[in-house]
Write an enzyme that holds these catalytic residues in place. Sequence first.
Site, PDB file in Angstrom:
ATOM      1  N   ILE A 224      36.343  21.088 -65.932  1.00 55.50           N
ATOM      2  CA  ILE A 224      37.729  21.138 -65.478  1.00 55.50           C
ATOM      3  C   ILE A 224      38.635  21.398 -66.687  1.00 55.50           C
ATOM      4  O   ILE A 224      38.500  20.746 -67.725  1.00 55.50           O
ATOM      5  CB  ILE A 224      38.096  19.824 -64.766  1.00 55.50           C
ATOM      6  CG1 ILE A 224      37.266  19.677 -63.475  1.00 55.50           C
ATOM      7  CG2 ILE A 224      39.588  19.738 -64.487  1.00 55.50           C
ATOM      8  CD1 ILE A 224      37.436  20.792 -62.457  1.00 55.50           C
TER       9      ILE A 224
ATOM     10  N   GLY B  93      40.375  27.019 -56.599  1.00 53.40           N
ATOM     11  CA  GLY B  93      41.491  27.348 -55.706  1.00 53.40           C
ATOM     12  C   GLY B  93      41.150  27.226 -54.232  1.00 53.40           C
ATOM     13  O   GLY B  93      41.967  26.795 -53.425  1.00 53.40           O
ATOM     14  N   GLU B  94      39.949  27.605 -53.856  1.00 52.84           N
ATOM     15  CA  GLU B  94      39.570  27.547 -52.446  1.00 52.84           C
ATOM     16  C   GLU B  94      38.805  26.262 -52.120  1.00 52.84           C
ATOM     17  O   GLU B  94      38.785  25.813 -50.975  1.00 52.84           O
ATOM     18  CB  GLU B  94      38.664  28.727 -52.046  1.00 52.84           C
ATOM     19  CG  GLU B  94      38.791  29.982 -52.879  1.00 52.84           C
ATOM     20  CD  GLU B  94      39.942  30.891 -52.492  1.00 52.84           C
ATOM     21  OE1 GLU B  94      40.452  30.761 -51.366  1.00 52.84           O
ATOM     22  OE2 GLU B  94      40.342  31.711 -53.331  1.00 52.84           O
TER      23      GLU B  94
ATOM     24  N   GLY C 292      50.818  32.038 -53.200  1.00 52.43           N
ATOM     25  CA  GLY C 292      50.207  33.274 -52.702  1.00 52.43           C
ATOM     26  C   GLY C 292      49.218  32.994 -51.587  1.00 52.43           C
ATOM     27  O   GLY C 292      49.367  33.465 -50.484  1.00 52.43           O
TER      28      GLY C 292
ATOM     29  N   LYS D 232      34.206  26.986 -63.656  1.00 51.68           N
ATOM     30  CA  LYS D 232      34.196  27.766 -62.411  1.00 51.68           C
ATOM     31  C   LYS D 232      35.611  27.692 -61.802  1.00 51.68           C
ATOM     32  O   LYS D 232      36.573  27.476 -62.529  1.00 51.68           O
ATOM     33  CB  LYS D 232      33.101  27.251 -61.480  1.00 51.68           C
ATOM     34  CG  LYS D 232      31.701  27.502 -62.075  1.00 51.68           C
ATOM     35  CD  LYS D 232      30.547  27.245 -61.122  1.00 51.68           C
ATOM     36  CE  LYS D 232      30.179  25.787 -61.050  1.00 51.68           C
ATOM     37  NZ  LYS D 232      28.862  25.557 -60.398  1.00 51.68           N
TER      38      LYS D 232
ATOM     39  N   ALA E 150      41.042  31.536 -63.195  1.00 50.10           N
ATOM     40  CA  ALA E 150      41.032  30.598 -64.326  1.00 50.10           C
ATOM     41  C   ALA E 150      39.843  30.866 -65.236  1.00 50.10           C
ATOM     42  O   ALA E 150      39.994  30.941 -66.461  1.00 50.10           O
ATOM     43  CB  ALA E 150      40.992  29.159 -63.808  1.00 50.10           C
TER      44      ALA E 150
END
Lengths: 705, 174
Positions: free
Chosen positions: A592, A667-668, A227, A664, A498
């Site tokens: 994570i 993705g970016e 996406g 947290k 997430a």
Amino acid sequence: MIGQGISRTDGPIKVTGRAAYSAERQDAGPTLHGYILGAGIGRGRVARIDIAAAEAAPGVRLVWTHENAPEQGPAEGIEGDMMDRTRPELASDRINYYGMPIAFVVAESFEEARAAAGLIAVEYELEPGAFTLSGFGPDLNWRRPSQAGDIDQAMREGPVTLEETYSTPYHFSQPMELHACIADWRDGHLHLYLTAQMVNQLTTGLGKTLRLDPGAISIDSAYVGGGFGSKIVLHCEAVLASLATMALGQPVKLMLTRRQIFTLVGHRPASISRVRLAATPDGRLTALGHDALIQVRTDDAWDEGVSSVGKALYASPNRLTRQAHQALDVQPGEPVRGPGELPGLMVLESAMDELAEKLGMDPIELRLRNDTQIDPDKRLPLSGRRLADCLREGAEQFGWRDRPTRPASRRDGRWLVGYGVASSMRGHYQTSAEVLVRIEPDGFVIVRSDMTDIGTGTYTIVAQVVAEALGVPMSQIKVELAHTKHPKGNGAGGSWGAANTTVAADRAAAELRARIAVVAGTGYNDIFAEVRRHFPDGIEEIGKTLDNKDDPNYRTHAQYTYGASFAEVGVDIDTGEVRLRRMLGVFAAGRILNAKTARSQLIGGMIWGVSAALQEAGVLDPRHGHWVNGDFAEYLIPTHADIPAIDAIMLEDFDDKANHLGVKGIGELGAGGTGGSVANAVYNATGVRVRDFPITLAKLLPGLP
Amino acid sequence: MTATPRLPVTLSVNGETRTLTLDPRVTLLDALREHLLLTGTKKGCDQGQCGACTVLVNGRRINSCLSLAVMHEGDEISTIEGLGTPEALHPMQAAFIEHDGFQCGYCTPGQILSSLSVIEEIRAGVPSHVTGDLEAPIPLSDAEIRERMSGNLCRCAAYPNIMAAIRDYLGEGA
Ligand code: FES
Ligand code: FES
């Protein structure tokens, strides 16, 4: 269980080609096929359009233009949530951007629809358009200002100052799965198999456009082929396929072509930045200014936050970041991975490198000296601020001490070799989300959420969290995602998916444990046996997260994720070709959830940074406003041959101010400042500073030593 | 309105004989996806620029979007569906899972079929842009593999992990 590098649970069906992505779904049975004809001019109107030949072509079931398309909800202003807006198609003769749909054909086969579209004769009335981002003009209407002290005075006082202009180009997300939709109107209900990052969010705008109750729309996006921001807002494939199935009573499939995705799906706007920095001789920032000029459309205001990264990255008593807009006649901008921070950090971290050189300082030292534990913009403590740890750990692991300290001083055969570093930072957001967890007496746990898995590993991490919370093996957990019938979250976007989804799922599981404990105590061995005994019909709970603004945690602390990237490049001494030789990222992003999938996502993001520094740029024809390089042959993205081994290290971390799981988003973050580290490595290798991204050979060649 | 003319074509797909009557404009890719419902072969660009549609035709990899189905009378077509199943994975498929050689999975069938072909092409001595000595046996080096895999784009950028998967597969002595 949480954190372990467990292989993706959807791996087996993906590597064997069994996972059905939107256009591959067979749920609706055989479909008709749609094809869009896009405008061949950048601005003007359709003066005449003749569809007679297309209508008479074999297999054609319908040809629509603005003259005969169904009435839809009118276009809405730019106020309000971009997710809720209507998107009427073929609504008037106006052409606002190159490629805008001017006709839509539905036929029995794809080949027939495409051929018929080619038979449509169009006459245009051309109007002059604005297609060039021209630079800072005299009448700038500054937006989103964040200010402290007096930057002009600080710049006058120096003593060490830097003032430079940088530009970043248009970027496109271009996920590998083409934007596509199968729409099936059946018994008064519209079923969409759509490639989307969020599903429930789309029903409002789509419902208003189609004049349909949102409750009569189902969207299923079980598998999504990437996406990167481009599958967030409503696009024409959903609208046109829906209108057609409602008109024809048969399912309709519409897949955009790769070239159409360059015009019918939004881009990251181009930007021009003016960065001002001042520092004391020992490297303390006294001024940090970032003015950014952002391309927009007049009737759309996707405001790429290029200057925003300067608000909280470093401390400076005098600070000013702000944005201005210039409207051009191209399609509306949209989120593209790392919105704001990918171009913004590439620019600001290049400028910091330039300042370090002026100061004669190690660029890592300069960054450490201006680290802060207080958000300079929000004036709140920063939770989990571990930028310094990332920089130090990375320096150690990468071997930063061996760097060439003088530019253009190291040769390896025909290669000039350089090292570069940059910081990364990304806001952490929590949004409202609900997730259902249900324990079935037959020995399975079902988790339901409308969250999508766009390659982010959602199916896997949700199962991990629930398995740990309930003490059951992952093989007994079924995760059902990405359908509007499931509890509503906020989808995959903004790096919040997430955390939202796993925190809500964990809360649901905790509620279930509490209910079971009331009747069975806590000493049981087999949760399913207790459920069978006390809850023969099964037991379920919904867990929730609140929007940041409603969550007290988010009032006491400002929340971000952090990282540092390190790059070594080689630049060919004769041709100026840049090759990435190695790269390391170190990240502090809370706890994570899955070491394997998280590492992959961070590395993927880093490669986006490499790409932004060296390759990607949408070229807009300044005369006609069309995307000159709108396909994969000419819009360059990295290939296997461009990318060496890359590593990403995740620091052991837990941000209790974010949520009780300490999680947290990532993705970016990987993309973050990575482009800056590559740009700085190129400078270190060559002594040539390119401020107009991407750094291509043509820009390097004239300055090579 | 005249009907679209159609032509018969017989293909062997994953060892099975399939006879179709197709519009001659149908690509091999769309014959697989739309007519045989074998959707493991992906459409990423439909113009030969991404490799998502990679299949083997008589043992050689091609971009199936660039070839018309009716040109393949009698050809043997191998797709991802013929390689392994979720229950009985091919070792390369298992290596992709182990090394997380994908994220969204959309480019993955093409990457897997290409990776197996690349190994065969190198072993067969087919030179590439990065091959040095054309007389000597070609090494299964990272540079050779990366070069030959470069027709398979991955926007998730799983490249380092795909390389790790291929390396692991080779280490198994395949
Ligand atoms: S779909 Fe065939 S190469 Fe892209
Ligand atoms: S795994 Fe998503 S494109 Fe390769």
